[in-house]
Scaffold this motif. Structure first.
Motif, short mmCIF file in Angstrom:
data_model
loop_
_atom_site.label_atom_id
_atom_site.label_comp_id
_atom_site.label_asym_id
_atom_site.label_seq_id
_atom_site.Cartn_x
_atom_site.Cartn_y
_atom_site.Cartn_z
N PRO A 226 0.82 -1.21 0.00
CA PRO A 226 0.00 0.00 0.00
C PRO A 226 0.85 1.27 0.00
N PHE A 227 0.37 2.25 -0.72
CA PHE A 227 1.04 3.55 -0.76
C PHE A 227 0.27 4.55 0.09
N VAL A 228 1.02 5.46 0.64
CA VAL A 228 0.38 6.53 1.39
C VAL A 228 -0.28 7.50 0.40
N ARG A 229 0.45 7.78 -0.68
CA ARG A 229 -0.08 8.66 -1.73
C ARG A 229 -0.35 7.81 -2.96
N THR A 230 -1.56 7.69 -3.32
CA THR A 230 -1.86 6.85 -4.48
C THR A 230 -2.25 7.73 -5.67
N HIS A 231 -1.97 7.20 -6.84
CA HIS A 231 -2.35 7.87 -8.08
C HIS A 231 -3.61 7.16 -8.58
N GLN A 232 -4.69 7.90 -8.63
CA GLN A 232 -5.99 7.29 -8.89
C GLN A 232 -6.02 6.28 -10.06
N PRO A 304 4.84 9.53 4.49
CA PRO A 304 3.61 10.03 5.09
C PRO A 304 3.56 11.56 5.20
N ALA A 305 4.72 12.22 5.09
CA ALA A 305 4.72 13.67 5.25
C ALA A 305 3.83 14.32 4.19
N ASN A 306 2.99 15.23 4.60
CA ASN A 306 2.07 15.86 3.67
C ASN A 306 2.74 17.04 2.99
N ILE A 307 3.79 16.71 2.25
CA ILE A 307 4.47 17.79 1.54
C ILE A 307 4.37 17.54 0.04
N SER A 308 4.57 18.61 -0.69
CA SER A 308 4.32 18.57 -2.13
C SER A 308 5.06 17.44 -2.85
N ASN A 309 6.32 17.20 -2.46
CA ASN A 309 7.11 16.15 -3.11
C ASN A 309 6.37 14.81 -3.14
N GLU A 310 5.82 14.45 -2.01
CA GLU A 310 5.15 13.15 -1.92
C GLU A 310 3.80 13.19 -2.63
N ARG A 311 3.11 14.30 -2.38
CA ARG A 311 1.77 14.41 -2.94
C ARG A 311 1.82 14.33 -4.46
N THR A 312 2.88 14.85 -5.03
CA THR A 312 2.92 14.92 -6.49
C THR A 312 3.91 13.91 -7.10
N PHE A 313 4.12 12.82 -6.36
CA PHE A 313 4.87 11.68 -6.90
C PHE A 313 6.24 12.07 -7.42
N ARG A 314 6.92 12.94 -6.63
CA ARG A 314 8.24 13.31 -7.11
C ARG A 314 9.36 12.58 -6.39
N ARG A 315 9.07 11.78 -5.37
CA ARG A 315 10.07 10.86 -4.86
C ARG A 315 9.48 9.84 -3.88
#
Ligand code: HEC
Ligand code: HEC
Ligand code: HEC
Ligand code: HEC
Ligand code: HEC
Ligand code: HEC
Ligand code: HEC
Ligand code: HEC
Ligand code: HEC
Ligand code: HEC
Length: 315
Positions: A226-232, A304-315
């Protein structure tokens, strides 16, 4: 008359004659003795005419699982071809020998459904639980369109050869398999039946699992998360972006980035004032890996950090 005949015999001829009589008596005994089976139990009713001299490998069936004569469940000729009485004993006055009860002949054989039912009497259930509702069954594909039961080598069950059997009907998949990005099917490392159950399944498109993603996860477990940030779209269906049979774009992608991404993401609305991200061909997003230059973790990220990098699949 017989007496006269014998009297007339010279001694040498008499000896020859006795020899001939003995020979014919022997032949009669042989005719009365049951014929030997050649490949399957009880096959003599058929193999007195079929077998050794034929180009078609009738007897090679003895080298397959169907030829395990010690097993009570294994068939004899008539389990598949039917009793075939008029075929064995052509009725007087009929010029052409009637066909066997069940003929699997591609030209004018028994109806496909009846052919298949013959096999299913022993092969119902298991992998064929969903056979009746599969497109193969409803489009009159026969078991024998894929399987060669008389041949010692059944191509469709050999990883290396299977795809060739499928391609005889599935030309589109054959063409796709020749594209630069593809699964290692020609190498024999995997095959169609790793993803499809050709006998039918509970999933769409005869897939071995209930949906596309679960089918892909059987080998690409890391994409399940499971991913914390998923791409629909990734959660929804891998085949939105990938064509599993082969593509001209690397990574089995249906089209290359940025066009792939821009099917859903507006080309002109990229945040952060990236003037160069509006689809201009010299811009960062059209060059090299396009959007993937920055959005590298397209299947999901785990921080899990709610920062842009994670939210936008940049690492
Ligand atoms: C008396 C000889 C004879 C016997 C016994 C015999 N056959 Fe045949 N069979 C033939 C001949 C001859 C042909 C070729 C007929 C033709 O080409 O039209 C043939 C053709 C066939 C074919 C191909 C035709 C088709 O449409 O599928 C099958 C299958 C077949 N036989 C199965 C059997 C089976 C099974 C048995 C035993 C139950 C059997 N035969 C017994 C003579 C025999
Ligand atoms: C498990 C089922 C099965 C058994 C057992 C079986 N056959 Fe067949 N037979 C088939 C199928 C299916 C075909 C059609 C194969 C094809 O199209 O390549 C066939 C084809 C044939 C053919 C026709 C080949 C042609 O010219 O088209 C003959 C003859 C034949 N079988 C005879 C026999 C004899 C004799 C036996 C017993 C030794 C036997 N079969 C046992 C399923 C079976
Ligand atoms: C009388 C029962 C019977 C009939 C009819 C029958 N089979 Fe079978 N079949 C068997 C048995 C028994 C086995 C061996 C199963 C095992 O070892 O688990 C087998 C095995 C097979 C296998 C696997 C062979 C292997 O090497 O693992 C295939 C494929 C197959 N059958 C296809 C067919 C097809 C196609 C037909 C119809 C043309 C057919 N069978 C008709 C009893 C039958
Ligand atoms: C579209 C092609 C195709 C058709 C049609 C097809 N099969 Fe198969 N069959 C395969 C392939 C591929 C395999 C090997 C992979 C696997 O086991 O799923 C296989 C495996 C088998 C096996 C051995 C494995 C097992 O399940 O025990 C049997 C028995 C079998 N098939 C019977 C049948 C029967 C009976 C029919 C008709 C009702 C049939 N098949 C129709 C492609 C086909
Ligand atoms: C004799 C022809 C024939 C062969 C051989 C054949 N197929 Fe098919 N297949 C069909 C037909 C007909 C359909 C129905 C859809 C269509 O017309 O394309 C179909 C449909 C399918 C579908 C789509 C099912 C769905 O529910 O939409 C899959 C997947 C498939 N085949 C896989 C295979 C695989 C894998 C093999 C080889 C193991 C194979 N086929 C061999 C004729 C064949
Ligand atoms: C890596 C998994 C995978 C492999 C290997 C695979 N397929 Fe598929 N196949 C799929 C998926 C997923 C779909 C449904 C989505 C799609 O059409 O892209 C599909 C769809 C199909 C369809 C239906 C297409 C349609 O438009 O309805 C056919 C026919 C088919 N596959 C045949 C084959 C054949 C033949 C092979 C072997 C050469 C094969 N597949 C190998 C995953 C696979
Ligand atoms: C039976 C195992 C198996 C299944 C199921 C499977 N794959 Fe693969 N996949 C592989 C193998 C093996 C490779 C090649 C890996 C390598 O060469 O390092 C691969 C490679 C890939 C690649 C990279 C291709 C490239 O050009 O490098 C993608 C994308 C991919 N698979 C997507 C999918 C999708 C989507 C599905 C589900 C429809 C799927 N796979 C199902 C085994 C599988
Ligand atoms: C939104 C589009 C998209 C979806 C949906 C998608 N992927 Fe991908 N996939 C990509 C892109 C883009 C690449 C290339 C990544 C790169 O170059 O860094 C890729 C690469 C891959 C690769 C090869 C490289 C690697 O990361 O291992 C595999 C395997 C793969 N995807 C599997 C899957 C599976 C399995 C699914 C479904 C769970 C899926 N993909 C869904 C866009 C997608
Ligand atoms: C099938 C449509 C589809 C495709 C193709 C697609 N995406 Fe998405 N993407 C979405 C959806 C839906 C979301 C979730 C949007 C939301 O939450 O507002 C999303 C979210 C994103 C996000 C996070 C947005 C945010 O607000 O945090 C990024 C970054 C992203 N996608 C990049 C890409 C890239 C790069 C590609 C190409 C490799 C791509 N997408 C392909 C549908 C798609
Ligand atoms: C030069 C690096 C870079 C490239 C190339 C790039 N992006 Fe982005 N993208 C970003 C950054 C950084 C953010 C986060 C902006 C923020 O958080 O304010 C972002 C955010 C997003 C978002 C989230 C929603 C939004 O607008 O903020 C989406 C969707 C997205 N990008 C899609 C794409 C697509 C599609 C492409 C290709 C056409 C692409 N990006 C190319 C760096 C890039």
């Amino acid at each position: 008359m017989n007496k006269t005949f014998l009297i007339l015999m010279r001694s040498v001829t008499a000896a020859l004659c006795l020899f001939a009589m003995a020979q014919s008596a022997l032949a009669q005994d042989a005719a009365k003795a049951p014929r030997k089976d050649l490949a399957l139990k009880g096959d003599a009713v058929c193999t007195r005419c079929h077998g050794v001299d034929e180009e078609y490998p009738v007897l090679a069936i003895g080298q397959t699982k169907h030829g395990t004569v010690a097993d009570k469940r294994t068939p004899t000729c008539i389990s598949c071809h039917g009793a075939s009485e008029t075929h064995i004993n052509r009725p007087a006055g009929v010029s052409e020998r009637p066909k066997p009860t069940i003929s699997f002949n591609k030209k004018g054989g028994t109806q496909p459904e009846e052919q298949n039912q013959t096999c299913l009497t022993c092969h119902q259930g298991g992998k064929r639980t969903h056979w009746q509702t599969s497109l193969h069954a409803t489009r009159d594909t026969t078991c024998v369109a894929c399987h060669q039961v008389h041949a010692a080598h059944d191509k469709v069950r050999d990883k290396r050869d299977q795809a060739q059997v499928c391609y005889t009907c599935h030309k589109e998949q054959r063409a796709q398999s020749q594209r630069p990005s593809r699964h290692p099917i020609p190498e024999g490392k995997m095959t169609c039946s790793d993803c499809h159950n050709p006998h039918g399944s509970a999933g769409p498109k005869n897939l071995v699992r209930d949906n596309v993603n679960d089918t892909c996860y059987t080998c690409h477990m890391e994409k399940r998360g499971p991913f914390v940030r998923t791409h629909q779209p990734v959660q929804e269906d891998c085949s939105i972006c990938h064509n599993p049979h082969g593509t001209t774009t690397p990574n089995l992608l249906k089209t290359r980035s940025p066009f792939l991404c821009q099917q859903c993401h507006e080309p002109t609305s990229h945040r952060g004032n990236f003037g160069s991200l509006t689809g201009n061909s010299t811009s960062a997003n059209a060059a090299a890996r396009g959007c993937l230059n920055c959005h590298t973790q397209i299947h999901g990220t785990n921080n899990p950090a709610n920062i842009s990098n994670e939210r936008t699949f940049r690492r």
